[in-house]
Enzyme design. Sequence first.
Site, PDB file in Angstrom:
ATOM      1  N   HIS A  25       0.839  -1.215   0.000  1.00 18.68           N
ATOM      2  CA  HIS A  25       0.000   0.000   0.000  1.00 18.68           C
ATOM      3  C   HIS A  25       0.871   1.262   0.000  1.00 18.68           C
ATOM      4  CE1 HIS A  25      -3.891  -2.045   0.807  1.00 18.68           C
ATOM      5  NE2 HIS A  25      -3.073  -2.990   1.216  1.00 18.68           N
ATOM      6  N   ASP A 121      -5.612   5.920   1.249  1.00 14.90           N
ATOM      7  CA  ASP A 121      -5.872   4.549   0.807  1.00 14.90           C
ATOM      8  C   ASP A 121      -7.361   4.306   1.009  1.00 14.90           C
ATOM      9  OD1 ASP A 121      -6.115   1.575   0.949  1.00 14.90           O
ATOM     10  OD2 ASP A 121      -3.941   1.675   0.752  1.00 14.90           O
TER      11      ASP A 121
HETATM   12  C1  UDX Z   1      -0.511  -6.859  -0.524  1.00 14.54           C
HETATM   13  C2  UDX Z   1      -1.445  -7.889  -1.132  1.00 14.54           C
HETATM   14  O1  UDX Z   1      -0.796  -9.166  -1.103  1.00 14.54           O
HETATM   15  C3  UDX Z   1      -1.800  -7.480  -2.518  1.00 14.54           C
HETATM   16  O2  UDX Z   1      -2.632  -8.462  -3.079  1.00 14.54           O
HETATM   17  C4  UDX Z   1      -2.480  -6.122  -2.497  1.00 14.54           C
HETATM   18  O3  UDX Z   1      -2.799  -5.748  -3.826  1.00 14.54           O
HETATM   19  C5  UDX Z   1      -1.554  -5.092  -1.855  1.00 14.54           C
HETATM   20  O4  UDX Z   1      -1.116  -5.563  -0.590  1.00 14.54           O
HETATM   21  P1  UDX Z   1       1.987  -7.565  -1.240  1.00 14.54           P
HETATM   22  O5  UDX Z   1       1.999  -8.947  -0.735  1.00 14.54           O
HETATM   23  O6  UDX Z   1       2.915  -6.648  -0.613  1.00 14.54           O
HETATM   24  O7  UDX Z   1       0.639  -6.800  -1.301  1.00 14.54           O
HETATM   25  O8  UDX Z   1       2.237  -7.710  -2.844  1.00 14.54           O
HETATM   26  P2  UDX Z   1       2.301  -6.638  -3.976  1.00 14.54           P
HETATM   27  O9  UDX Z   1       1.020  -5.891  -4.138  1.00 14.54           O
HETATM   28  O10 UDX Z   1       2.765  -7.358  -5.167  1.00 14.54           O
HETATM   29  O11 UDX Z   1       3.413  -5.603  -3.492  1.00 14.54           O
HETATM   30  C6  UDX Z   1       4.736  -5.993  -3.241  1.00 14.54           C
HETATM   31  C7  UDX Z   1       5.643  -4.824  -3.513  1.00 14.54           C
HETATM   32  O12 UDX Z   1       6.926  -5.152  -2.976  1.00 14.54           O
HETATM   33  C8  UDX Z   1       5.821  -4.545  -5.009  1.00 14.54           C
HETATM   34  O13 UDX Z   1       5.731  -3.166  -5.263  1.00 14.54           O
HETATM   35  C9  UDX Z   1       7.227  -5.037  -5.291  1.00 14.54           C
HETATM   36  O14 UDX Z   1       7.941  -4.305  -6.262  1.00 14.54           O
HETATM   37  C10 UDX Z   1       7.914  -4.884  -3.952  1.00 14.54           C
HETATM   38  N1  UDX Z   1       9.025  -5.856  -3.825  1.00 14.54           N
HETATM   39  C11 UDX Z   1       8.787  -7.188  -3.805  1.00 14.54           C
HETATM   40  C12 UDX Z   1      10.291  -5.370  -3.761  1.00 14.54           C
HETATM   41  O15 UDX Z   1      10.533  -4.158  -3.789  1.00 14.54           O
HETATM   42  N2  UDX Z   1      11.315  -6.258  -3.657  1.00 14.54           N
HETATM   43  C13 UDX Z   1      11.137  -7.597  -3.637  1.00 14.54           C
HETATM   44  O16 UDX Z   1      12.134  -8.326  -3.538  1.00 14.54           O
HETATM   45  C14 UDX Z   1       9.822  -8.083  -3.708  1.00 14.54           C
END
Ligand code: UDX
Length: 463
Positions: A25, A121
Amino acid sequence: MADQTRTSVNRNQRIILFPIPFQGHINPMLQLANILYSKGFNITILHTNFNAPKASNYPHFTFQSILDNDPENKSSVSRDIHTFAQNLLFKQDGAELAFREELKLLLSSRNDGHVLCLITDALWHFTQSVADSLNLPRLVLRTSSLFCTIVYASIPVLDDLGYFKLSDNNHLEKLVPEFPVLKLKDIVKMGLKGKKDPVAELIGNMVKNMKTSSGIIWNSFKELEESEIETILDKFPVPNFLIPFPKYITAASSSLLELDRTCFPWLDQQPPNSVLYVSFGSIGQVEVKDHLEIAHGLVDSKQPFLWVVRPGFVNGSTWLEALPDGLMGEGGRVVKWVPQQEVLAHKAIGAFWTHSGWNSTLESVCEGVPMICSPFRSDQPLDARYVSDVSKVGVYLENGWQRDEIANAIRKIMTNKVGEEIRERSKALKQKLDASLDKGGSSYESLESLVTYISNFNFGGII
Ligand code: UDX
């Protein structure tokens, strides 16, 4: 989408943004803040002390902590997202009061330029009544997809039909009549107990207050979710803006974990499209036995990989200690956290095995990288189905963590003809996205409309 006449922005005009304090978020909210700053607005970020963004990465913004400054305060945030959601519901009065007081203080200070609006948000639903009582326009940032939000708005109906309580012998492979894109098992996999589930109640409040907001900003683009737009405009009859944030700025500067860049020299040495990038987001966790299946599946596929194992990803382990020595061999690299979008943009990356969080999904689409989808819960099973069956830019590993299926899916997407077709579609979708950023394109126009719309707000301030 919103249709307004354009105006220019002067740097004295301030926008207050308020993210939910979790990586998935914080990233899109800070990306949005940067985009709006680049359009000339002044930016104030309200944040909790828990998971506070690194202010030093944003010397051009003002930061103000809020809600959890007092450890005795009932509105203190929880470190776990599900408890956090429950606290938000049950302690809403405390949080609302604290938010109102701090927002009023902020609005009465005249030093920082003229405040135009608040962007929170969508999950901070109680901020709508606070903003209304102060006559301050509130827009929401919805960090998931349009499709997910349409399904979320139907949770009471889906619950009345009994879908959340179906078990294995209830034909889970059948399509959902109300959402023929989905299978019944996708609804079950969202992990809700029904409309009375605290998270479902939170979602219900979010949906209700999105409808009365001054507008909704989506981290998405028209060409990706075109078939959902009519329903969104019908269910949420306020101005809607679709802007693919990762195309304007990556999320690296809002990372809560240290970024490991040592993978890049290794990636530079790999042939184009040869490496599978693997990461399951910032929250999801697996059991040790599943971790082993993932590791064996990767090794058995015999494809080079870059695997992010976030500390805490494996329940009961700190990092890799559950894996037998030597298992991972020389075929790949395991790291703790990387600048994900930069990795996805690297020419060596051939596919992304993801948990289908919305940010990860969109980052992959933005770089034209095909996906293997292994969702955990919430919106992720919906995103996975959309990616595999609607956009057709990925394959869905539907049966959980099983090494043979994993290895087959990896080989399918990395080496065979089906994978080639998926890659072609991913590139074609990226081209449509790139075209949408040009003057006259859907994303370009949406951002311009948002800037004009916000510039025209005339908040009179607090008397
Ligand atoms: C959560 C929910 O899982 C997701 O479904 C919802 O839409 C938002 O909140 P999350 O598990 O954090 O999200 O997944 P995601 O939405 O994909 O966000 C992960 C973020 O971490 C991405 O922006 C990604 O670029 C970042 N990331 C991930 C990194 O910077 N480095 C990494 O090694 C892995």
